[in-house]
Write an enzyme that holds these catalytic residues in place. Structure first.
Site, PDB file in Angstrom:
ATOM      1  N   GLU A 141       0.857  -1.195   0.000  1.00 16.59           N
ATOM      2  CA  GLU A 141       0.000   0.000   0.000  1.00 16.59           C
ATOM      3  C   GLU A 141       0.890   1.241   0.000  1.00 16.59           C
ATOM      4  O   GLU A 141       1.894   1.290   0.710  1.00 16.59           O
ATOM      5  CB  GLU A 141      -0.881  -0.004   1.255  1.00 16.59           C
ATOM      6  CG  GLU A 141      -1.785   1.223   1.346  1.00 16.59           C
ATOM      7  CD  GLU A 141      -2.844   1.086   2.434  1.00 16.59           C
ATOM      8  OE1 GLU A 141      -3.510   0.039   2.501  1.00 16.59           O
ATOM      9  OE2 GLU A 141      -2.975   2.040   3.219  1.00 16.59           O
ATOM     10  N   ARG A 172     -15.849   3.227   3.636  1.00 21.76           N
ATOM     11  CA  ARG A 172     -16.668   4.346   4.083  1.00 21.76           C
ATOM     12  C   ARG A 172     -15.808   5.598   4.187  1.00 21.76           C
ATOM     13  O   ARG A 172     -16.185   6.668   3.751  1.00 21.76           O
ATOM     14  CB  ARG A 172     -17.291   4.039   5.464  1.00 21.76           C
ATOM     15  CG  ARG A 172     -18.169   5.181   5.952  1.00 21.76           C
ATOM     16  CD  ARG A 172     -18.550   5.032   7.408  1.00 21.76           C
ATOM     17  NE  ARG A 172     -17.420   5.280   8.291  1.00 21.76           N
ATOM     18  CZ  ARG A 172     -17.476   5.211   9.613  1.00 21.76           C
ATOM     19  NH1 ARG A 172     -18.614   4.877  10.206  1.00 21.76           N
ATOM     20  NH2 ARG A 172     -16.398   5.456  10.349  1.00 21.76           N
ATOM     21  N   TYR A 223     -11.464  -5.453  10.544  1.00 23.40           N
ATOM     22  CA  TYR A 223     -10.789  -4.980  11.757  1.00 23.40           C
ATOM     23  C   TYR A 223     -10.638  -6.108  12.780  1.00 23.40           C
ATOM     24  O   TYR A 223     -11.606  -6.433  13.491  1.00 23.40           O
ATOM     25  CB  TYR A 223     -11.595  -3.804  12.348  1.00 23.40           C
ATOM     26  CG  TYR A 223     -11.737  -2.698  11.330  1.00 23.40           C
ATOM     27  CD1 TYR A 223     -10.822  -1.658  11.280  1.00 23.40           C
ATOM     28  CD2 TYR A 223     -12.738  -2.745  10.348  1.00 23.40           C
ATOM     29  CE1 TYR A 223     -10.912  -0.677  10.298  1.00 23.40           C
ATOM     30  CE2 TYR A 223     -12.825  -1.780   9.365  1.00 23.40           C
ATOM     31  CZ  TYR A 223     -11.913  -0.746   9.346  1.00 23.40           C
ATOM     32  OH  TYR A 223     -11.978   0.213   8.359  1.00 23.40           O
ATOM     33  N   GLN A 271       6.409   7.252  13.783  1.00 25.19           N
ATOM     34  CA  GLN A 271       5.389   6.201  13.657  1.00 25.19           C
ATOM     35  C   GLN A 271       4.995   5.660  15.032  1.00 25.19           C
ATOM     36  O   GLN A 271       3.826   5.410  15.278  1.00 25.19           O
ATOM     37  CB  GLN A 271       5.944   5.032  12.844  1.00 25.19           C
ATOM     38  CG  GLN A 271       5.672   5.092  11.364  1.00 25.19           C
ATOM     39  CD  GLN A 271       6.269   3.847  10.714  1.00 25.19           C
ATOM     40  OE1 GLN A 271       7.476   3.634  10.731  1.00 25.19           O
ATOM     41  NE2 GLN A 271       5.429   3.017  10.158  1.00 25.19           N
TER      42      GLN A 271
HETATM   43  P1  FAD Z   1     -17.800   0.417   7.149  1.00 23.17           P
HETATM   44  O1  FAD Z   1     -17.673  -0.940   6.594  1.00 23.17           O
HETATM   45  O2  FAD Z   1     -18.947   1.248   6.691  1.00 23.17           O
HETATM   46  O3  FAD Z   1     -17.832   0.271   8.745  1.00 23.17           O
HETATM   47  C1  FAD Z   1     -17.810   1.402   9.601  1.00 23.17           C
HETATM   48  C2  FAD Z   1     -18.595   1.098  10.878  1.00 23.17           C
HETATM   49  O4  FAD Z   1     -19.984   0.911  10.549  1.00 23.17           O
HETATM   50  C3  FAD Z   1     -18.184  -0.203  11.582  1.00 23.17           C
HETATM   51  O5  FAD Z   1     -18.327  -0.024  12.954  1.00 23.17           O
HETATM   52  C4  FAD Z   1     -19.161  -1.236  11.067  1.00 23.17           C
HETATM   53  O6  FAD Z   1     -19.363  -2.306  11.980  1.00 23.17           O
HETATM   54  C5  FAD Z   1     -20.429  -0.403  10.891  1.00 23.17           C
HETATM   55  N1  FAD Z   1     -21.242  -0.885   9.743  1.00 23.17           N
HETATM   56  C6  FAD Z   1     -20.783  -1.284   8.534  1.00 23.17           C
HETATM   57  N2  FAD Z   1     -21.788  -1.625   7.718  1.00 23.17           N
HETATM   58  C7  FAD Z   1     -22.921  -1.422   8.427  1.00 23.17           C
HETATM   59  C8  FAD Z   1     -24.293  -1.585   8.123  1.00 23.17           C
HETATM   60  N3  FAD Z   1     -24.678  -2.008   6.906  1.00 23.17           N
HETATM   61  N4  FAD Z   1     -25.204  -1.289   9.098  1.00 23.17           N
HETATM   62  C9  FAD Z   1     -24.796  -0.853  10.320  1.00 23.17           C
HETATM   63  N5  FAD Z   1     -23.501  -0.673  10.655  1.00 23.17           N
HETATM   64  C10 FAD Z   1     -22.574  -0.960   9.732  1.00 23.17           C
HETATM   65  N6  FAD Z   1      -9.767   5.727   4.827  1.00 23.17           N
HETATM   66  C11 FAD Z   1      -9.672   6.678   3.866  1.00 23.17           C
HETATM   67  O7  FAD Z   1     -10.259   7.758   4.014  1.00 23.17           O
HETATM   68  N7  FAD Z   1      -8.928   6.490   2.726  1.00 23.17           N
HETATM   69  C12 FAD Z   1      -8.271   5.335   2.498  1.00 23.17           C
HETATM   70  O8  FAD Z   1      -7.607   5.209   1.462  1.00 23.17           O
HETATM   71  C13 FAD Z   1      -8.346   4.291   3.471  1.00 23.17           C
HETATM   72  N8  FAD Z   1      -7.750   3.098   3.279  1.00 23.17           N
HETATM   73  C14 FAD Z   1      -7.930   2.080   4.192  1.00 23.17           C
HETATM   74  C15 FAD Z   1      -7.366   0.820   3.933  1.00 23.17           C
HETATM   75  C16 FAD Z   1      -7.539  -0.224   4.835  1.00 23.17           C
HETATM   76  C17 FAD Z   1      -6.952  -1.590   4.510  1.00 23.17           C
HETATM   77  C18 FAD Z   1      -8.255  -0.020   6.041  1.00 23.17           C
HETATM   78  C19 FAD Z   1      -8.416  -1.133   7.051  1.00 23.17           C
HETATM   79  C20 FAD Z   1      -8.810   1.228   6.323  1.00 23.17           C
HETATM   80  C21 FAD Z   1      -8.664   2.280   5.392  1.00 23.17           C
HETATM   81  N9  FAD Z   1      -9.224   3.543   5.620  1.00 23.17           N
HETATM   82  C22 FAD Z   1      -9.125   4.543   4.662  1.00 23.17           C
HETATM   83  C23 FAD Z   1      -9.894   3.838   6.883  1.00 23.17           C
HETATM   84  C24 FAD Z   1     -11.404   3.543   6.840  1.00 23.17           C
HETATM   85  O9  FAD Z   1     -12.027   4.415   5.918  1.00 23.17           O
HETATM   86  C25 FAD Z   1     -11.938   3.759   8.248  1.00 23.17           C
HETATM   87  O10 FAD Z   1     -11.498   2.749   9.106  1.00 23.17           O
HETATM   88  C26 FAD Z   1     -13.438   3.984   8.384  1.00 23.17           C
HETATM   89  O11 FAD Z   1     -13.700   4.459   9.716  1.00 23.17           O
HETATM   90  C27 FAD Z   1     -14.300   2.747   8.169  1.00 23.17           C
HETATM   91  O12 FAD Z   1     -14.302   2.361   6.867  1.00 23.17           O
HETATM   92  P2  FAD Z   1     -15.012   0.972   6.427  1.00 23.17           P
HETATM   93  O13 FAD Z   1     -14.982   0.950   4.973  1.00 23.17           O
HETATM   94  O14 FAD Z   1     -14.463  -0.157   7.182  1.00 23.17           O
HETATM   95  O15 FAD Z   1     -16.512   1.293   6.941  1.00 23.17           O
END
Ligand code: FAD
Length: 286
Positions: free
Chosen positions: A16, A106, A142, A209
């Site tokens: 990444e 998200r 996570y 870091q």
């Molecule tokens: P979601 O899957 O939407 O989950 C967020 C929360 O909502 C969780 O608590 C989950 O349990 C809950 N949830 C999910 N779906 C539902 C549903 N249908 N109904 C009710 N609750 C639900 N961020 C950036 O801005 N840019 C990046 O490039 C970036 N890269 C990342 C790469 C990796 C590998 C990881 C692990 C994270 C990255 N992030 C990035 C951070 C990420 O955007 C955050 O962790 C964010 O807070 C959650 O994103 P998510 O896609 O997991 O969200």
């Protein structure tokens, strides 16, 4: 070859990178990419800031550069601050550049930026992307639970919604204690989440870091990790080597534990990525 098909053949090993904040560092990131490309990872993913800060405009250019090196680019795509038409524009631009792998997210909620309200969760973006053609879609997970969830079980139930919406594979948040990964994977499998789960490994190689880890990352810091960081925090070379060795140990253990793949958070550091790739190449088929 699509990444989802590669998992059927081997342990996937990926990197990444993030776009530099400063446009004057563009040459530096392209040079780093050349070095990372020489290590022949299975894909390189490019982060994209949820609020459009952090020079996200460069993400597509960087992903195109990855593609031109013959490596599969995976474009991160956060949705919380974007409308459907903005997402449409980004995916059309990606398609035009031959980028068909997306990490659907998200994005973190920034209290200073009101959400655009078209998407609340990554699962909705995944459903939407599935109506937009043939993308290979990854999603985040996570091992210690997402901070917005009350429990790991609740988070895994939500993860199942995300996978059922069409995620082809998952990439974990960083962790420093492999036991969290194993427990999470077991629970996810028990709940019917059967897509490949790549372990996200972050080599901690400098003092900045460490400070960030302690204040913001949310990952548990095992005693062994803290002891090493404290011992070497004022000796940059020793800290770098210790951080590389710690990451290698994690990967060796994960490979023995039948991990589907390893995603290295390179922090744009080609030296560190090379040291780790060389050390694990026989184990993880780099
Ligand atoms: P979601 O899957 O939407 O989950 C967020 C929360 O909502 C969780 O608590 C989950 O349990 C809950 N949830 C999910 N779906 C539902 C549903 N249908 N109904 C009710 N609750 C639900 N961020 C950036 O801005 N840019 C990046 O490039 C970036 N890269 C990342 C790469 C990796 C590998 C990881 C692990 C994270 C990255 N992030 C990035 C951070 C990420 O955007 C955050 O962790 C964010 O807070 C959650 O994103 P998510 O896609 O997991 O969200």
């Amino acid at each position: 070859m699509r990444v989802k098909d590669l998992f059927k053949q081997k342990k996937v090993f990926s990197f990444e990178v993030f776009p530099p904040k400063n446009t004057s560092s563009v040459d530096v990131i392209y040079n780093t990419l050349d070095q990372l490309g020489d290590l022949r990872p299975d894909f390189i993913s490019v982060t994209y800031s949820a609020g459009g800060s952090g020079n996200s405009g460069l993400a597509l250019d960087i992903a195109s550069k990855v593609k031109s090196m013959g490596v599969v680019p995976v474009l991160h795509l956060p949705c919380i601050n974007y409308t459907k038409s903005q997402i449409d524009e980004t995916i059309a631009n990606a398609r035009a550049r031959g980028i068909d792998h997306i990490l659907a997210l998200r994005g973190d909620i920034n209290p200073d930026i009101p959400p655009a309200e078209d998407f609340t969760h990554a699962s909705e973006l995944i459903e939407y992307l599935r109506t937009k053609g043939d993308f290979d879609i990854a999603a985040a997970c996570y091992p210690e639970g997402h901070p917005d969830s009350d429990s790991l079980d609740e988070d895994i139930d939500n993860l199942k919604i995300k996978v059922d919406a069409g995620a082809d594979h998952l990439i974990t948040q960083l962790f420093f204690d492999n036991e969290f990964f194993y427990e999470f994977r077991e629970k996810a499998r028990a709940k019917g989440i059967n897509v490949p789960i790549e372990a996200g490994i972050m080599p901690v190689v400098n003092k900045k870091q460490i400070e960030r880890m302690v204040t913001t990352c949310g990952a548990s810091l095992p005693h062994k990790f803290v002891k090493i960081m404290q011992k070497y925090e004022n000796n940059p070379e020793a800290l770098r080597d210790a951080g590389i060795a710690y990451a290698i140990n994690q990967i060796v253990d994960l490979a023995a534990g039948d991990v589907d793949g390893v995603h290295l958070y390179t922090m744009n550091n080609a030296y560190v990525a090379r040291k780790i790739s060389e050390a694990v190449s026989g184990i993880i088929e780099v």
